[in-house]
Structures are given as C-alpha cells and as structure tokens.
Design an enzyme around this catalytic site. Sequence first.
Site, short mmCIF file in Angstrom:
data_model
loop_
_atom_site.label_atom_id
_atom_site.label_comp_id
_atom_site.label_asym_id
_atom_site.label_seq_id
_atom_site.Cartn_x
_atom_site.Cartn_y
_atom_site.Cartn_z
N TYR A 1 3.20 9.66 -11.59
CA TYR A 1 2.56 8.76 -10.63
C TYR A 1 1.86 7.61 -11.36
O TYR A 1 1.99 6.44 -10.99
CB TYR A 1 1.55 9.55 -9.79
CG TYR A 1 0.71 8.72 -8.85
CD1 TYR A 1 1.19 8.33 -7.62
CD2 TYR A 1 -0.60 8.36 -9.21
CE1 TYR A 1 0.41 7.60 -6.74
CE2 TYR A 1 -1.39 7.63 -8.35
CZ TYR A 1 -0.89 7.24 -7.11
OH TYR A 1 -1.67 6.49 -6.26
N LYS B 1 2.37 3.34 -11.35
CA LYS B 1 1.29 2.39 -11.09
C LYS B 1 1.09 1.43 -12.27
O LYS B 1 0.68 0.29 -12.08
CB LYS B 1 0.00 3.13 -10.75
CG LYS B 1 0.05 3.91 -9.44
CD LYS B 1 0.31 3.00 -8.25
CE LYS B 1 0.22 3.75 -6.93
NZ LYS B 1 0.40 2.88 -5.75
N ASN C 1 0.81 -1.22 0.00
CA ASN C 1 0.00 0.00 0.00
C ASN C 1 0.84 1.27 0.00
O ASN C 1 0.39 2.31 -0.49
CB ASN C 1 -0.93 -0.01 1.22
CG ASN C 1 -1.57 1.34 1.47
OD1 ASN C 1 -2.46 1.76 0.73
ND2 ASN C 1 -1.11 2.03 2.51
#
Length: 239
Positions: free
Chosen positions: A162, A166, A90
């Site tokens: 970002y 991912k 996470n």
Amino acid sequence: MMTTKKTVLITGANQGLGFETAKQLAELGYYVYMGSRDRSKGIAAQKKLNESGLSDVEFIEIDVTDINSIKSAKQELAAKTQQLDVLINNAGISGGSPQNMSTYEMENLRKVFETNFFGAVQTTQQFIDLLKESAAPRIVNVSSGLGSLQFSNSHDFAFYAYGCSKTALNAFTVSLAKEFRNTNFKINSVEPGYTATNLNQYQGTQTVEEAVGIIVKSATLGHDAPTGKFFWKEGEFAW
C-alpha cells in the site's frame, strides 16, 4: 443543467474520507460530483447528503480502474458543466494484510497499484481538459504517510505494498505539478492521518470529520499557495 458554482469531482465519495469531503465542500458552496464505482452506494450517499439539506451534490458513476468508465464519467460531467475546478483523487484500496514485499502476491500488488496509482493517473488525464477551463484548478491526491520514504523507513508498518502505491502517487504529484508550474494549477498530495474508515476496518485513531480538514484546505487553496507539496494537518510532510 450548467452550474455557476465552483465544481469538484471526488472519487470514492460514497463513504469514508470521500463522503465527508463531499459534505464539507458542499457546505462551503461547491457543487459536488460524488464519484462511486458502485451505483447503488453512490445514489444512497447522494440521498444521505440531500436529506441533510445539501442539494448541490450529485452522484456520478466512475470506476477508476476502468478507462471506459472514466471516459463515460467525463462525458457525463462535460454535459453538466463547462469546467471542473477541483479533482480529488481519493479512491483507494488497502490490499489486505500482511504485505511483506518478499512474499506479497503479484496479482494483489497489481490490484493495489491499479486503483491507488494508475487509477488516479488515468482519471486525471481524462479530466485535465475540463480542469484547464477553470481559472483556479486544483488537484488533490489523497496519499498516506506510508507513502513517505523517510517516514516509513523510521517506523515499522505492515502495509508495505500500500505504501509503495502511495509513494508512486506522490511522484505523480511532483511530476504533474512541475508540468503545470507556470499555470494557475495547484497540485498537491495530502496525508489525512490514521483515520477510522472501512479501509482499515475502522481501527484509525481519528474521525473522518477530523481527517478531511487537510483535503478541504488543499482543494480550496488561494492563488499564492504552494504546488507540488505533500501536506498533513501540521504542515508540510516529508517525501
């Protein structure tokens, strides 16, 4: 002390999605190891859950960008439990804004990937042996819709660097799931949605309580559940 409960390690669990996931899994009867790179914040997070009546939660110091920290956390966990049933990658950073790829500083890009991608990979690699000891190991990679090439190509967003990190994390999910496809492992990416957390200065449109449902669901998948997929609250998400 060794525990007979199912165990879960959550990185970045001292706040936001990680903290709420720890809370909900503890409420479901899991023994939760709350990973945090900041010792004082991790201890405070554990204390907060303890004070709410959840005793089966325990802080563990882990910085996913520091291999020595990860190895130390693994040794600490191995002394407490014979197996790890769930790993939730996470921990993540946004990398600031704007993030136009033509001008984004390489130093900042490396920092984003160091946490969001390499951090998840090396944490998984260090804990994989403990996961193999579980009868039903689960790995949940907390991704983002910005990591979906199809989704990002049809929307205008500012967090491009970002999103790239991912996308890489999603590729790791697919690769790892294929590696363990003939085992009891279930390895998936999840998109919690645009949530009000410190990551986005609390600008998200949903609460952490609403967002972590898909994380908890993926962490508690049954034997016949899919692996190597990308999920959000509405079902499967496009890669």
